[in-house]
Design a protein around this motif. Sequence first.
Motif, PDB file in Angstrom:
ATOM      1  N   GLY A  79       0.800  -1.210   0.000  1.00  0.00           N
ATOM      2  CA  GLY A  79       0.000   0.000   0.000  1.00  0.00           C
ATOM      3  C   GLY A  79       0.828   1.254   0.000  1.00  0.00           C
ATOM      4  N   THR A  80       0.142   2.382  -0.099  1.00  0.00           N
ATOM      5  CA  THR A  80       0.798   3.684  -0.003  1.00  0.00           C
ATOM      6  C   THR A  80       0.615   4.294   1.375  1.00  0.00           C
ATOM      7  OG1 THR A  80      -1.217   4.743  -0.829  1.00  0.00           O
ATOM      8  CG2 THR A  80       0.489   4.202  -2.461  1.00  0.00           C
ATOM      9  N   GLY A  81      -0.107   3.613   2.252  1.00  0.00           N
ATOM     10  CA  GLY A  81      -0.455   4.144   3.564  1.00  0.00           C
ATOM     11  C   GLY A  81       0.701   4.179   4.529  1.00  0.00           C
ATOM     12  N   PRO A  82       0.448   4.661   5.745  1.00  0.00           N
ATOM     13  CA  PRO A  82       1.525   4.905   6.704  1.00  0.00           C
ATOM     14  C   PRO A  82       2.212   3.658   7.250  1.00  0.00           C
ATOM     15  CG  PRO A  82      -0.614   5.324   7.706  1.00  0.00           C
ATOM     16  CD  PRO A  82      -0.860   5.125   6.250  1.00  0.00           C
ATOM     17  N   TYR A  83       1.486   2.545   7.281  1.00  0.00           N
ATOM     18  CA  TYR A  83       2.066   1.326   7.839  1.00  0.00           C
ATOM     19  C   TYR A  83       1.913   0.175   6.858  1.00  0.00           C
ATOM     20  CZ  TYR A  83       2.080   4.027  12.157  1.00  0.00           C
ATOM     21  OH  TYR A  83       2.302   5.001  13.093  1.00  0.00           O
ATOM     22  N   LYS A  84       2.829  -0.771   6.911  1.00  0.00           N
ATOM     23  CA  LYS A  84       2.787  -1.940   6.034  1.00  0.00           C
ATOM     24  C   LYS A  84       2.569  -3.193   6.875  1.00  0.00           C
ATOM     25  CE  LYS A  84       7.793  -2.756   6.054  1.00  0.00           C
ATOM     26  NZ  LYS A  84       9.005  -2.973   5.215  1.00  0.00           N
ATOM     27  N   VAL A  85       1.935  -4.174   6.283  1.00  0.00           N
ATOM     28  CA  VAL A  85       1.706  -5.451   6.964  1.00  0.00           C
ATOM     29  C   VAL A  85       2.961  -6.307   6.838  1.00  0.00           C
ATOM     30  CG1 VAL A  85       0.310  -7.544   7.022  1.00  0.00           C
ATOM     31  CG2 VAL A  85      -0.764  -5.349   6.502  1.00  0.00           C
ATOM     32  N   VAL A  86       3.429  -6.811   7.954  1.00  0.00           N
ATOM     33  CA  VAL A  86       4.578  -7.717   7.926  1.00  0.00           C
ATOM     34  C   VAL A  86       4.171  -9.146   8.273  1.00  0.00           C
ATOM     35  CG1 VAL A  86       6.273  -5.928   8.376  1.00  0.00           C
ATOM     36  CG2 VAL A  86       5.207  -7.102  10.309  1.00  0.00           C
ATOM     37  N   GLU A  87       3.029  -9.311   8.964  1.00  0.00           N
ATOM     38  CA  GLU A  87       2.515 -10.641   9.268  1.00  0.00           C
ATOM     39  C   GLU A  87       0.996 -10.589   9.356  1.00  0.00           C
ATOM     40  OE1 GLU A  87       4.248 -12.270  12.781  1.00  0.00           O
ATOM     41  OE2 GLU A  87       6.299 -11.764  12.194  1.00  0.00           O
ATOM     42  N   PHE A  88       0.366 -11.655   8.937  1.00  0.00           N
ATOM     43  CA  PHE A  88      -1.094 -11.730   9.023  1.00  0.00           C
ATOM     44  C   PHE A  88      -1.514 -13.172   9.182  1.00  0.00           C
ATOM     45  CE2 PHE A  88      -5.279 -11.444   6.446  1.00  0.00           C
ATOM     46  CZ  PHE A  88      -6.022 -11.312   7.604  1.00  0.00           C
ATOM     47  N   LYS A  89      -2.264 -13.424  10.237  1.00  0.00           N
ATOM     48  CA  LYS A  89      -2.905 -14.709  10.430  1.00  0.00           C
ATOM     49  C   LYS A  89      -4.403 -14.453  10.422  1.00  0.00           C
ATOM     50  CE  LYS A  89      -3.054 -18.763  13.453  1.00  0.00           C
ATOM     51  NZ  LYS A  89      -2.544 -19.395  14.685  1.00  0.00           N
ATOM     52  N   PRO A  90      -5.110 -14.784   9.324  1.00  0.00           N
ATOM     53  CA  PRO A  90      -6.537 -14.470   9.215  1.00  0.00           C
ATOM     54  C   PRO A  90      -7.329 -14.993  10.406  1.00  0.00           C
ATOM     55  CG  PRO A  90      -5.677 -15.213   7.104  1.00  0.00           C
ATOM     56  CD  PRO A  90      -4.585 -15.434   8.105  1.00  0.00           C
ATOM     57  N   GLY A  91      -8.202 -14.123  10.910  1.00  0.00           N
ATOM     58  CA  GLY A  91      -9.014 -14.478  12.058  1.00  0.00           C
ATOM     59  C   GLY A  91      -8.297 -14.355  13.379  1.00  0.00           C
ATOM     60  N   ASP A  92      -7.043 -13.843  13.356  1.00  0.00           N
ATOM     61  CA  ASP A  92      -6.267 -13.784  14.590  1.00  0.00           C
ATOM     62  C   ASP A  92      -5.497 -12.476  14.719  1.00  0.00           C
ATOM     63  OD1 ASP A  92      -4.898 -14.313  16.891  1.00  0.00           O
ATOM     64  OD2 ASP A  92      -3.670 -15.930  16.079  1.00  0.00           O
ATOM     65  N   VAL A  93      -4.399 -12.324  14.003  1.00  0.00           N
ATOM     66  CA  VAL A  93      -3.472 -11.222  14.253  1.00  0.00           C
ATOM     67  C   VAL A  93      -2.990 -10.601  12.945  1.00  0.00           C
ATOM     68  CG1 VAL A  93      -1.136 -10.687  15.064  1.00  0.00           C
ATOM     69  CG2 VAL A  93      -2.642 -12.054  16.477  1.00  0.00           C
ATOM     70  N   VAL A  94      -2.871  -9.262  12.952  1.00  0.00           N
ATOM     71  CA  VAL A  94      -2.170  -8.539  11.893  1.00  0.00           C
ATOM     72  C   VAL A  94      -1.088  -7.699  12.568  1.00  0.00           C
ATOM     73  CG1 VAL A  94      -2.353  -7.092   9.845  1.00  0.00           C
ATOM     74  CG2 VAL A  94      -4.385  -8.265  10.712  1.00  0.00           C
ATOM     75  N   ILE A  95       0.132  -7.760  12.043  1.00  0.00           N
ATOM     76  CA  ILE A  95       1.240  -6.972  12.572  1.00  0.00           C
ATOM     77  C   ILE A  95       1.679  -5.973  11.497  1.00  0.00           C
ATOM     78  CG2 ILE A  95       3.590  -6.978  13.482  1.00  0.00           C
ATOM     79  CD1 ILE A  95       1.549  -8.276  15.320  1.00  0.00           C
ATOM     80  N   TYR A  96       1.778  -4.717  11.891  1.00  0.00           N
ATOM     81  CA  TYR A  96       2.203  -3.653  10.980  1.00  0.00           C
ATOM     82  C   TYR A  96       3.486  -3.010  11.495  1.00  0.00           C
ATOM     83  CZ  TYR A  96      -2.873  -3.685   9.878  1.00  0.00           C
ATOM     84  OH  TYR A  96      -4.168  -4.035   9.562  1.00  0.00           O
ATOM     85  N   GLU A  97       4.260  -2.497  10.560  1.00  0.00           N
ATOM     86  CA  GLU A  97       5.411  -1.667  10.872  1.00  0.00           C
ATOM     87  C   GLU A  97       5.381  -0.445   9.973  1.00  0.00           C
ATOM     88  OE1 GLU A  97       8.887  -4.068  10.439  1.00  0.00           O
ATOM     89  OE2 GLU A  97       8.449  -5.300  12.227  1.00  0.00           O
ATOM     90  N   PRO A  98       6.099   0.610  10.293  1.00  0.00           N
ATOM     91  CA  PRO A  98       6.062   1.809   9.457  1.00  0.00           C
ATOM     92  C   PRO A  98       6.448   1.513   8.013  1.00  0.00           C
ATOM     93  CG  PRO A  98       7.111   2.287  11.553  1.00  0.00           C
ATOM     94  CD  PRO A  98       6.925   0.798  11.499  1.00  0.00           C
TER      95      PRO A  98
END
Length: 578
Positions: free
Chosen positions: A211-230
């Motif tokens: 994306g072009t947004g402020p944070y990027k996804v570095v990990e995603f477990k559907p139905g559980d956790v999303v981790i973002y970093e700048p």
Amino acid sequence: MLKKLFDYQSCRWLFSLCLGTSLLLTSCNSQPKTTTNTQSDSDTLKLLYWQAPTILNPHLSTGLKDTEASRITLEPLASYDKNGELIPFLAAEIPTRENGGIAEDGKSVTWKLKPDLQWSDGTPFTADDVVFTYQFLSNPKVGATSAGDYEIIEKVEALDYNTVKITFKRVNPAWNRFFIGSSGLILPGHIYEKYNGENARQAPANLLPIGTGPYKVVEFKPGDVVIYEPNPYFRNADQLGFKRIELKGGGDATSAARAVLQTGDADYAFNLQVEAPILQQLETGGQGKLVSILGTLSERILLNFSDPNQETAEGERSNINNPHPFLSDKRVREAFSLAIDRDTISQQLYGITGKPAANILLLPEEYNSPNTSYSFNLEKAQQLLDEAGWKDTNNNGTRDKNGVEMQVVFQTSVNPLRQKTQEIVKQGLETIGVGVELKSIDASIFFSGDPSNNDTVERFYADLQMFTTGNYSPDPTNYMEGYKCDEIPQKANNWVGDNYTRYCNPEYDKIWEAATQELDPKKRQELFIKMNDIVVNDVVIIPLVHRADVTAISNRLQGFELTPWDRNTWNIKDWKFE
């Protein structure tokens, strides 16, 4: 601070959710896995969603939780703030007649984009990405849930690197409907070009978006956790407030509120559809505060005009060619509406977080119809069913006619407040001789938009279903399009469309078409009110509660701002800790 309006029994916590700093996470992609959180609490924003996201491409989902999570990474050209003012995101400026952006003939709009923008993988963002996003959304093989919003567009073209022109099929006063807010998030063409078809749901970027947004996804477990970093390529990367964002899903709305307001385990809790007195008690915990806005959201019951029990030769249920055995009769629908005690639902469950609703189009205020009303009248409801020929001929407590029992399945998502609402509705319907089976579906499935799942709102394999939605633009064209005949989701169109009720009224379609071309604001207002009145008075939808969007934020969080026209994470680039 919420005021206590009535007594209540204490709530038993189902379980508490821990958002500690040692979550073990599983990645859905090939990127290296992060097994520990090395950032301090002062650097980590913790978001708690009792409705966990399952996909991070909002154009392939109907769930607000998916769009909220996607909105952290993806951006539109512009969005509306709480005052109804368009704020540029990817756009350099808002088009006007004065700057040449809005065509004099009302048939096109030209957007200037901010120069030198980049995707989170370092690839330049250009007008070609806007063009591709339109091609993706309008491709019927993709089955985009937002496809209907863009049907009036004739073409989208890149005039140069930073200029995109949208040409409409006819005069269009609502030029500001497209690529705006949460329904207009732009996708990266270089990432999705190989998935612009029936394989769209297999795109890795649905789980690890670029994306072009402020944070990027570095990990995603559907139905559980999303981790973002700048996002290091974000235009204001040096001004971001957090080194890490943890979005944790699961649990229930009450536990989410408790985690922010009492225990301090989270900084933000999403969509707190919780009884008002319970929220009031939780807020006394002192760790956070409630933030709400009475926007466009209305909790409503949808009535199925098709038969959810009769199958076609292909095994499809709720097909438009098989009308419902009793909900096709307006007298029956009116009786159902009269049997629902909206005042009790509003006062005892929502308190000051909602009020009874008679309309589905609530904002802007000039579109809120004065022509509708609601009533709770069991006697009149019984009279209507008698007139329609539905009587209890076999003395089993349920009305019947021609061998058909008046039994309904009433479904909604899993949520304690919604389950209590179901019970109140059930009590009223059973009083007038309707048998009611209650069904609750996990929100990650109910709102997933998954065409292969029978329990989605699109499939509507039930007689009644309940949820909340509203218009996410001051221009309600897209929102009211969801009751047109060609918006009915069926197997033939891969379950795409927002007209879940299977209601079809050519007169309604004509009014909607007229509204899309009417340049006079007063006449457009009248047309939208007519559409609302048709849907309400024909009892296609039973409005229940005008709901406040209620969230909780920690005392240390600053910059949070709600708007009725976008998702709550719309300005997350401005969020910071005190």
